[in-house]
Every structure is written in C-alpha cells, then in structure tokens.
Design a protein around this motif. Structure first.
Motif, PDB file in Angstrom:
ATOM      1  N   GLN A  60      -0.769  -3.455   5.738  1.00 21.57           N
ATOM      2  CA  GLN A  60      -0.778  -4.394   4.619  1.00 21.57           C
ATOM      3  C   GLN A  60       0.598  -4.977   4.299  1.00 21.57           C
ATOM      4  OE1 GLN A  60      -2.547  -2.761   1.139  1.00 21.57           O
ATOM      5  NE2 GLN A  60      -4.515  -2.392   2.090  1.00 21.57           N
ATOM      6  N   LEU A  64       1.281  -8.135   1.747  1.00 19.14           N
ATOM      7  CA  LEU A  64       1.925  -7.866   0.458  1.00 19.14           C
ATOM      8  C   LEU A  64       3.179  -8.709   0.274  1.00 19.14           C
ATOM      9  CD1 LEU A  64       1.441  -4.003   0.325  1.00 19.14           C
ATOM     10  CD2 LEU A  64       0.297  -5.709  -1.079  1.00 19.14           C
ATOM     11  N   TRP A  69       5.315  -9.117  -3.124  1.00 16.29           N
ATOM     12  CA  TRP A  69       5.902  -7.773  -3.182  1.00 16.29           C
ATOM     13  C   TRP A  69       7.120  -7.726  -2.277  1.00 16.29           C
ATOM     14  CZ3 TRP A  69       4.789  -4.136  -6.620  1.00 16.29           C
ATOM     15  CH2 TRP A  69       3.541  -4.153  -7.253  1.00 16.29           C
ATOM     16  N   TYR A  89      -2.489  -5.477  -5.899  1.00 16.15           N
ATOM     17  CA  TYR A  89      -1.871  -4.176  -5.664  1.00 16.15           C
ATOM     18  C   TYR A  89      -2.299  -3.641  -4.302  1.00 16.15           C
ATOM     19  CZ  TYR A  89      -0.210  -3.726 -10.438  1.00 16.15           C
ATOM     20  OH  TYR A  89       0.468  -3.909 -11.616  1.00 16.15           O
ATOM     21  N   PRO A  90      -1.387  -2.934  -3.618  1.00 14.18           N
ATOM     22  CA  PRO A  90      -1.742  -2.346  -2.323  1.00 14.18           C
ATOM     23  C   PRO A  90      -2.797  -1.251  -2.472  1.00 14.18           C
ATOM     24  CG  PRO A  90       0.641  -2.406  -2.622  1.00 14.18           C
ATOM     25  CD  PRO A  90       0.022  -2.776  -3.926  1.00 14.18           C
TER      26      PRO A  90
END
Length: 197
Positions: A60, A64, A69, A89-90
C-alpha cells in the motif's frame, strides 16, 4: 531529545496519540530504535499532522503516498507516516496478525515453561515422600502441579483479552456493555408452534 516507550509496538493507538502530541509541542520525529525502544526527536515548528504507524505493508506504500501520507521514519518492518488531514487510513491487517502471533507465541512459551516447572516440582515432591521422611499429603502433591499448570491458562486468557482491547482501540470501536438477558428452555417448541406464541 530522546524518549523511551517500552511497549509502543503493542500499544499502537496510544503511541500514535503520543506522537501527535509531540508534533503539536514542536518535536519532530527523526528516528526510532526498535531494540532500545527509543524515539529521537528534534525541535522544530509545531504542526497538526496526524501520525499513523504501519507494520509490514509495502503493497500500500505507493497508494498511500498518492493520497498524501508521507513516510517520516522507517525502522525494519515499521513505517511511521504523517499527514495533515487524513482521508484514507492504511489497513491494519498485518498489525492484527502480528498481535495474534505474539499472543499465541507468548501463551505457548508460558504454558511450556510452567508445565516443565510443575513436572520437576512433582518429581521432587514425590522423591521426598519416597525417602521415608514425612512428606506432604498426596492431595497436596496433586494440587501444587495442577495449580501451576492452570497459571499459564489464566495468563493466556489475560493476554488474549488485552490484545483484543488493543485491536478494538485500533479500529476505534467502543465496547458496549450488553444488557442482562434471560434464557429459558422449552423442550419440543418446534412441534407446538401455536402454544409457543
């Protein structure tokens, strides 16, 4: 500035909140030493960015970064990410698997250790009682190893409940106390459906 948090990898939610507070106070995360459990910060400008700690999630990483992120620190399989206003969110799947593996491993280690101790203790007590010296009664000889063998079970139950609470915290799920229910047994209810109503 260096700060130590011994159980940070088992209390991810609290550690993320703590890192957010450090960022608000103007301390920027520079490094994490996994062996000494030490976080290194440098003094900088206060910011309102949110931290997210990720474990073993390389699939991911590109996605992200596309949504905003930024990797702050990478320490082994751990990645510390930061974002100003997170919208995505991961996944926490790898983190949950890690917690479950550690819980089972810890429980197995404790169970084997206490079983070994109880077997040795039983043989020592039996050996003393066969030497002709007044020893402990046979009931006590049975109670001691059984109680020592039950201790790992209690520790395992505590560990499982602890990690389940941590998992719920990571998912932001509050546990709601269930109301008391009454259970009644009715034999043959499926043959007399009119009377059951």
């Amino acid at each position: 500035m260096k700060k130590t948090r011994l159980l940070w990898s088992y209390q991810i939610g609290e550690t993320e909140k703590w890192l957010n507070e450090q960022a608000k106070a103007g301390y920027q995360l520079e490094n994490v030493n996994r062996l000494t459990r030490t976080f290194t910060f440098k003094k900088g400008e206060p910011n309102e960015r949110r931290f997210h700690i990720d474990f073993n999630n390389p699939k991911q990483a590109k996605r992200l970064q596309e949504v905003g992120w930024h990797n702050v620190v990478e320490a082994g399989k751990w990645t510390f990410r930061q974002m100003e206003e997170p919208k995505l969110y991961p996944s926490r799947n790898e983190l949950f698997k890690r917690l479950q593996r550690h819980t089972l491993g810890f429980g197995l280690f404790v169970a084997v250790g206490f079983s070994f101790i109880s077997i040795i203790l039983t043989f020592l007590l039996l050996f003393d009682s066969f030497q002709g010296e007044p020893g402990l009664p046979f009931e006590v000889l049975l109670i001691i190893p059984i109680s020592i063998s039950l201790l790992p079970l209690l520790i395992m139950v505590y560990a499982l409940r602890y990690f389940k609470r941590e998992e719920l915290k990571l998912l932001n799920i509050e546990t709601i106390a269930e109301e008391a229910t009454i259970k009644k047994f009715r034999f043959g209810w499926d043959f007399d459906l009119i009377a059951t109503k």
